[in-house]
Design a protein around this motif. Structure first.
Motif, mmCIF file in Angstrom:
data_model
loop_
_atom_site.group_PDB
_atom_site.id
_atom_site.type_symbol
_atom_site.label_atom_id
_atom_site.label_comp_id
_atom_site.label_asym_id
_atom_site.label_seq_id
_atom_site.Cartn_x
_atom_site.Cartn_y
_atom_site.Cartn_z
ATOM 1 N N PHE A 124 -32.001 34.855 -1.323
ATOM 2 C CA PHE A 124 -31.161 34.338 -2.397
ATOM 3 C C PHE A 124 -29.853 33.840 -1.801
ATOM 4 O O PHE A 124 -29.270 34.469 -0.914
ATOM 5 C CB PHE A 124 -30.851 35.428 -3.414
ATOM 6 C CG PHE A 124 -31.901 35.605 -4.476
ATOM 7 C CD1 PHE A 124 -32.028 34.688 -5.511
ATOM 8 C CD2 PHE A 124 -32.761 36.698 -4.447
ATOM 9 C CE1 PHE A 124 -32.979 34.852 -6.493
ATOM 10 C CE2 PHE A 124 -33.719 36.875 -5.431
ATOM 11 C CZ PHE A 124 -33.834 35.941 -6.460
ATOM 12 N N TYR A 125 -29.387 32.700 -2.318
ATOM 13 C CA TYR A 125 -28.051 32.194 -2.025
ATOM 14 C C TYR A 125 -27.367 32.045 -3.373
ATOM 15 O O TYR A 125 -27.448 31.016 -4.028
ATOM 16 C CB TYR A 125 -28.157 30.869 -1.283
ATOM 17 C CG TYR A 125 -26.836 30.178 -1.035
ATOM 18 C CD1 TYR A 125 -25.733 30.895 -0.566
ATOM 19 C CD2 TYR A 125 -26.691 28.815 -1.255
ATOM 20 C CE1 TYR A 125 -24.528 30.254 -0.343
ATOM 21 C CE2 TYR A 125 -25.485 28.168 -1.031
ATOM 22 C CZ TYR A 125 -24.412 28.900 -0.577
ATOM 23 O OH TYR A 125 -23.203 28.268 -0.359
ATOM 24 N N GLY A 126 -26.725 33.128 -3.841
ATOM 25 C CA GLY A 126 -26.305 33.185 -5.225
ATOM 26 C C GLY A 126 -27.544 33.210 -6.098
ATOM 27 O O GLY A 126 -28.435 34.040 -5.917
ATOM 28 N N ASP A 127 -27.657 32.271 -7.037
ATOM 29 C CA ASP A 127 -28.855 32.142 -7.859
ATOM 30 C C ASP A 127 -29.823 31.113 -7.303
ATOM 31 O O ASP A 127 -30.894 30.902 -7.865
ATOM 32 C CB ASP A 127 -28.483 31.767 -9.291
ATOM 33 C CG ASP A 127 -27.986 32.961 -10.092
ATOM 34 O OD1 ASP A 127 -27.599 32.761 -11.244
ATOM 35 O OD2 ASP A 127 -27.983 34.092 -9.563
ATOM 36 N N LEU A 128 -29.455 30.445 -6.219
ATOM 37 C CA LEU A 128 -30.350 29.515 -5.547
ATOM 38 C C LEU A 128 -31.184 30.274 -4.532
ATOM 39 O O LEU A 128 -30.950 31.454 -4.254
ATOM 40 C CB LEU A 128 -29.558 28.409 -4.859
ATOM 41 C CG LEU A 128 -28.589 27.600 -5.730
ATOM 42 C CD1 LEU A 128 -27.951 26.498 -4.914
ATOM 43 C CD2 LEU A 128 -29.284 27.041 -6.953
ATOM 44 N N ILE A 129 -32.173 29.591 -3.953
ATOM 45 C CA ILE A 129 -33.100 30.243 -3.029
ATOM 46 C C ILE A 129 -33.235 29.405 -1.768
ATOM 47 O O ILE A 129 -33.375 28.175 -1.829
ATOM 48 C CB ILE A 129 -34.484 30.436 -3.693
ATOM 49 C CG1 ILE A 129 -34.364 31.384 -4.891
ATOM 50 C CG2 ILE A 129 -35.505 30.980 -2.694
ATOM 51 C CD1 ILE A 129 -35.581 31.427 -5.782
ATOM 52 N N LEU A 130 -33.181 30.064 -0.621
ATOM 53 C CA LEU A 130 -33.488 29.474 0.678
ATOM 54 C C LEU A 130 -34.818 30.036 1.151
ATOM 55 O O LEU A 130 -35.046 31.248 1.062
ATOM 56 C CB LEU A 130 -32.401 29.796 1.696
ATOM 57 C CG LEU A 130 -31.063 29.066 1.529
ATOM 58 C CD1 LEU A 130 -29.939 29.855 2.202
ATOM 59 C CD2 LEU A 130 -31.154 27.657 2.126
ATOM 60 N N SER A 131 -35.696 29.177 1.667
ATOM 61 C CA SER A 131 -36.986 29.661 2.152
ATOM 62 C C SER A 131 -37.527 28.725 3.216
ATOM 63 O O SER A 131 -37.128 27.558 3.301
ATOM 64 C CB SER A 131 -37.995 29.785 0.998
ATOM 65 O OG SER A 131 -38.190 28.549 0.354
ATOM 66 N N ARG A 132 -38.417 29.253 4.040
ATOM 67 C CA ARG A 132 -39.065 28.444 5.061
ATOM 68 C C ARG A 132 -40.517 28.877 5.205
ATOM 69 O O ARG A 132 -40.886 29.982 4.801
ATOM 70 C CB ARG A 132 -38.369 28.560 6.421
ATOM 71 C CG ARG A 132 -38.639 29.851 7.149
ATOM 72 C CD ARG A 132 -38.147 29.855 8.600
ATOM 73 N NE ARG A 132 -38.823 28.908 9.455
ATOM 74 C CZ ARG A 132 -39.999 29.130 10.056
ATOM 75 N NH1 ARG A 132 -40.657 30.273 9.838
ATOM 76 N NH2 ARG A 132 -40.525 28.228 10.842
ATOM 77 N N ALA A 133 -41.319 28.015 5.799
ATOM 78 C CA ALA A 133 -42.717 28.325 6.093
ATOM 79 C C ALA A 133 -43.062 27.783 7.470
ATOM 80 O O ALA A 133 -42.432 26.830 7.962
ATOM 81 C CB ALA A 133 -43.638 27.725 5.040
ATOM 82 N N SER A 134 -44.061 28.381 8.096
ATOM 83 C CA SER A 134 -44.482 27.925 9.420
ATOM 84 C C SER A 134 -45.009 26.491 9.339
ATOM 85 O O SER A 134 -45.465 26.032 8.291
ATOM 86 C CB SER A 134 -45.562 28.857 9.970
ATOM 87 O OG SER A 134 -46.677 28.913 9.107
#
Length: 507
Positions: A236-246
């Motif tokens: 979570f970045y505040g109410d936003l979301i950071l994500s990654r995938a291979s």
């Protein structure tokens, strides 16, 4: 930009086994102790193989870390991959470690004793996350396709499982977890390409400490349309979301439509059921759940893709980014890759540039948040982005054997090399053939959400090639530690004259 926008520089890189060590242990996780006041020499834990090592950062001419304690798992075949910090009732620091064994061990750093062992998973545990609200609540992700939430309160020692998240959540191995700052929401990512958001009840509840823990069958949000491969890091970045995938070579910043943590979550009855059949003419064709894709959200709508960060040569899974996000300081995103490189983005710089350059991202005036979260994270429901909900970019079949892959170049062993000269720190820049506008868009501009933003600063660890597996920030933001293959640890510092005072208002 100011002092808070200063990005770290490489101070040293080392192998804890020493320059003559043949130890090829991969350090899979590193976490700083989160309960130390800023300004105090921070302590961090690294884990991998059968070892967990506790270190303190020190600013000395020929040394930057001090080893405080070494734990060696009694199982010599142990493959530890995750570490988290907790705190005992008397204030003693605790480390929670997990790996290829379904058990989670809780160790007292002060006494060196094993406090307790959590059992309940049916297979390896791949990630741990402690609640930001209380050190008594721990979440775990497993190869058994489940997410569990545990109570570390000694009064629940006989029945520590508080919540089981399973059923219509993940259909394959769960790799990653991330708590919201409120402790009420928990993200999970897995090999089924899903990102799920679970609503966690306030704990302890009436089931905590009993043999019938609270069961959550459906996440409040679930999507296979954000990523195309193994999702191995979610934050979570505040109410936003950071994500990654291979295999994607990028980190995504995105938002769930209508999600606002200041409002109570919708009831479970509003969670859409997963699709189970399609029609061909008048004949229904039933599909296994694993073959259905899509996005389901209790908030209605879908999601909005906001930004994309370029992370080249990061195709393996279990390569995780780090996020520094403290009140009054610039939020900094950092990621590593398979080529000994680390990438730093100043998220406040991006927001300020976008607010000036792109009118579509301007926000109405609003009062500052009480918790001083970055302004990009607030008012998201009022943000007139005009971005359509994005479908999958394609499909990819993952090979689980990629987990065992590592960098092709063997390292040059070193006890501790102090990083000097200009070769190790380079600021990323586009090629000279690009126009000034294109350069600005690649480094500071916020525009096309499918156009990768390159790092504000790139640092290469010299003389060695290794895959960076995990990164962690000290609470004050003055230290950043990266760990990875071949027993490598890289130490980064900034603000050697002392941590600058927090800025007022919204960070």
């Amino acid at each position: 930009m100011g002092l808070h926008g200063e990005l770290p520089s490489l101070r040293a890189y080392l192998r804890l086994g020493g320059k003559d060590s043949n130890d090829t242990t991969t350090w899979y996780d590193v976490k700083f102790y989160p309960y130390t006041p800023p300004g105090v020499d921070p302590v961090f834990a690294v884990t991998g193989g059968c070892n967990t090592i506790i270190c303190r950062c020190v600013l000395q001419k020929e040394s930057c870390i001090e080893v405080l304690r070494v734990y060696k798992d009694e199982d010599t075949d142990a493959a530890l991959n995750s570490v988290e910090w907790s705190q005992a009732e008397n204030g003693d620091p605790l480390v929670c470690v997990s790996g290829n064994n379904p058990q989670i061990k809780i160790l007292n750093v002060k006494t060196g004793e094993l406090v307790t062992t959590l059992t309940g998973h049916g297979d390896a545990v791949n990630d741990l996350a402690i609640s930001p609200v209380t050190p008594k609540i721990l979440a775990s992700a497993s190869n058994d396709n489940t997410v569990k939430v545990w109570s570390l309160d000694p009064i629940h020692r006989n029945q520590p499982t508080a919540v089981n998240c399973f059923g219509e959540g993940h259909k394959e191995t769960v790799l990653a977890l991330g708590f919201h700052r409120t402790g009420q929401y928990l993200l999970s990512g897995g090999m089924d390409t899903k990102v799920n958001l679970w609503v966690i009840p306030k704990l302890p509840d009436q089931n905590t400490g009993t043999d019938k823990p609270t069961l959550i069958h459906y996440p409040h949000f679930s999507s296979t349309e954000i990523h195309t491969d193994f999702v191995d890091c979610v934050r979570f970045y505040g109410d936003l979301i950071l994500s990654r995938a291979s295999k994607e070579n990028k980190i995504l910043l995105w938002a769930i439509d209508n999600f606002n943590s200041e409002n109570p979550p919708p009831p479970y009855s509003s969670v859409p059921m997963p699709p189970s059949r399609i029609s061909k003419g008048t004949t229904p064709i039933w599909l296994p759940s694993a073959q259905t894709t899509g996005t389901r959200s209790a908030w209605g709508g879908r999601f909005q893709r906001l930004l994309q960060f370029e992370e080249p040569y990061s195709t393996y899974f279990y390569i995780r980014f780090g996020l520094f996000h403290e009140p009054g300081k610039h939020p900094i995103l950092v990621a590593g890759n398979e080529k000994s490189r680390l990438f730093f983005w100043d998220l406040q710089r991006l927001e300020e540039a976008g607010a000036i350059e792109d009118s579509a991202f301007k926000r109405p005036e609003r009062k500052a948040k009480k918790d001083n979260v970055a302004s990009i994270t607030s008012g998201i429901s009022n943000l007139p982005l005009g971005l359509p909900s994005r479908m999958r970019e394609g499909s990819a079949v993952s090979n689980a054997s990629s987990a065992a892959q590592s960098s092709s170049s063997m390292p040059v062993s070193t006890t501790a090399s102090v990083a000097t000269g200009t070769g190790s720190n380079t600021t990323s820049a586009p090629s000279k053939s690009k126009t000034a506008k294109e350069k600005d868009d690649r480094t500071t501009g916020i525009g096309d959400s499918f156009h990768s933003i390159i790092a504000h600063k790139t640092v290469m660890v010299p003389k060695i090639t290794f895959t960076v597996r995990q990164l962690s920030w000290s609470r004050g933001g003055e230290w950043c530690v990266a760990v990875g293959d071949h027993g490598m640890i890289a130490i980064f510092t900034r603000w050697e004259e002392g941590i600058p005072e927090p800025t007022g208002g919204v960070s």
